[in-house]
Motif scaffolding. Structure first.
Motif, PDB file in Angstrom:
ATOM      1  N   THR A 128      -9.475-102.114  35.806  1.00  0.00           N
ATOM      2  CA  THR A 128      -8.684-100.941  35.422  1.00  0.00           C
ATOM      3  C   THR A 128      -9.592 -99.750  35.122  1.00  0.00           C
ATOM      4  O   THR A 128     -10.820 -99.850  35.169  1.00  0.00           O
ATOM      5  N   ASP A 129      -8.958 -98.634  34.762  1.00  0.00           N
ATOM      6  CA  ASP A 129      -9.692 -97.407  34.437  1.00  0.00           C
ATOM      7  C   ASP A 129      -9.884 -97.232  32.933  1.00  0.00           C
ATOM      8  O   ASP A 129     -10.252 -96.145  32.485  1.00  0.00           O
ATOM      9  N   GLN A 130      -9.632 -98.264  32.154  1.00  0.00           N
ATOM     10  CA  GLN A 130      -9.851 -98.175  30.712  1.00  0.00           C
ATOM     11  C   GLN A 130     -10.685 -99.352  30.231  1.00  0.00           C
ATOM     12  O   GLN A 130     -10.699-100.414  30.855  1.00  0.00           O
ATOM     13  N   GLU A 131     -11.389 -99.143  29.135  1.00  0.00           N
ATOM     14  CA  GLU A 131     -12.238-100.194  28.581  1.00  0.00           C
ATOM     15  C   GLU A 131     -11.384-101.352  28.057  1.00  0.00           C
ATOM     16  O   GLU A 131     -10.305-101.140  27.497  1.00  0.00           O
ATOM     17  N   ARG A 132     -11.875-102.570  28.232  1.00  0.00           N
ATOM     18  CA  ARG A 132     -11.194-103.768  27.746  1.00  0.00           C
ATOM     19  C   ARG A 132     -12.057-104.445  26.676  1.00  0.00           C
ATOM     20  O   ARG A 132     -13.281-104.567  26.848  1.00  0.00           O
ATOM     21  N   THR A 133     -11.408-104.869  25.583  1.00  0.00           N
ATOM     22  CA  THR A 133     -12.093-105.614  24.535  1.00  0.00           C
ATOM     23  C   THR A 133     -11.565-107.042  24.560  1.00  0.00           C
ATOM     24  O   THR A 133     -10.402-107.281  24.213  1.00  0.00           O
ATOM     25  N   ILE A 134     -12.401-107.971  24.966  1.00  0.00           N
ATOM     26  CA  ILE A 134     -11.982-109.347  25.215  1.00  0.00           C
ATOM     27  C   ILE A 134     -12.677-110.278  24.222  1.00  0.00           C
ATOM     28  O   ILE A 134     -13.895-110.189  24.016  1.00  0.00           O
TER      29      ILE A 134
END
Length: 347
Positions: A77-83
């Motif tokens: 995606t075009d947004q940061e992911r916090t996993i």
């Protein structure tokens, strides 16, 4: 390469181990989930995985060893992911599906039976160190190393686990197939065999229990024998679509839409699995049409069973010729012959 060679010998088990796990009911495969994916790493960080990438982790080692591997997280995606990452124990749900222990709560069941195993399994041996929470920039693939430390007193055999990645309430599980070195035993039992329902809804129900220390892919064979005739429509068996984990129990059914309307049928179930595992169990069932529910139904069933049994006996027993009329008495003492009463005869 030694690890891969060891686990390839368990090919029959590994064919079903590629299931994607989740905490509770299974989610679709990670590749079908929008936004981000989690899978065993292949290649290096920043480069796409080659074709034929690993569907799950293969690990093997002796008690006391530390094993290493890497998880790949891809943000599309075009947004940061916090996993958030964690290890979890895997187990069989009651119907045989693979599931994992949730992050909190004890979960159903206990170790050695249906439901989530007790804490302290292979899932607790997995550590991501300081990388339990990973921020993945847009359009980026991150590779996260982890270790699996096998305790010195670990028993040999298969220890099912999974790596769970969570973000925004969405979880993806990646199977960890771990085998601890030492003697292995393939053993199972088949229990609680019963024929339930009637007509097109008839099923053969049974329970499989893994009594050994390795995962099993069982094969089922069914033999049906009727009292009055053949049973052409009885199920014959198949490879059971379940990977039965060590110490676990699953409840399964085989449909039998062609069950007889009036007969007594004996069922023999024979279950085998690679490694020499074999178990046999039997059950029987009277099929009598039009039985109402309740005590009246029990009476009708008893009458039908008695009548059918009597007919079966009559088929095999014919009365012999009686004494000739007006036959002269036999020579001998004049003591009267004993009187033999026929059950049900008029008196």
């Amino acid at each position: 390469m030694h690890v891969l060679h060891t686990l390839r010998r368990a090919g029959a088990v590994l064919l079903l181990a590629a299931a994607v796990l989740s905490a509770g009911p299974a989610h679709p495969a990670a590749a079908d989930e929008p936004g981000w994916t989690a899978r065993p790493a292949a290649g290096t960080a920043g480069s796409p995985p080659p074709s034929g990438a690993r569907p799950y982790f293969y690990l093997a080692g002796a008690p006391g060893t530390v094993l290493e591997d890497r998880l790949a997280l891809a943000n599309t995606t075009d947004q940061e992911r916090t996993i958030t990452l964690r290890g979890a124990d895997a187990y069989n749900a009651a119907d045989g599906a693979l599931a994992v222990r949730p992050a909190t709560g004890a979960g159903p069941g206990a170790s050695g039976g249906t439901g989530a195993p007790a804490t302290g399994g292979a899932g607790s041996w997995i550590s991501f160190g300081a990388s339990t929470t990973v921020k993945v920039p847009p359009r980026t693939r991150a590779v996260v190393p982890f270790t699996l430390t096998v305790p010195p007193a670990s028993p040999p055999g298969d220890h099912p686990a999974a790596v769970i990645a969570t973000e925004g309430g969405h979880e993806v599980g990646v199977r960890v197939h771990l085998r601890v070195g030492g003697p292995t035993l393939a053993a199972l039992t088949v229990e609680d065999v019963a024929v339930r329902g009637r007509g097109p809804a008839t099923v053969i129900a049974y329970t499989l229990v893994n009594r050994g220390n390795v995962a099993l892919v069982p094969e089922l064979r069914i033999r049906a024998e009727a009292l009055f005739g053949d049973v052409p429509d009885a199920p014959r068996g198949r490879t059971v679509p379940v990977e039965l984990l060590p110490g676990q129990r699953v409840e399964l059914t085989e449909p039998w839409p062609g069950a007889p309307a009036l007969d007594r049928v004996g069922i023999t179930l024979t279950v085998t699995a690679p490694g020499g595992a074999r178990a046999v169990a039997t059950a029987s069932r009277w099929f009598v049409p039009g039985i109402p529910a309740g005590p009246a139904g029990a009476g009708v069933l008893g009458l039908g069973v008695t009548t059918a049994a009597a007919l079966y006996l009559v088929r095999g027993r014919r009365p012999g010729p009686g004494p000739a009329p007006h036959a002269p008495p036999a020579a001998g003492p004049t003591t009267p012959a004993p009187h033999h009463e026929l059950t049900g005869a008029a008196r």
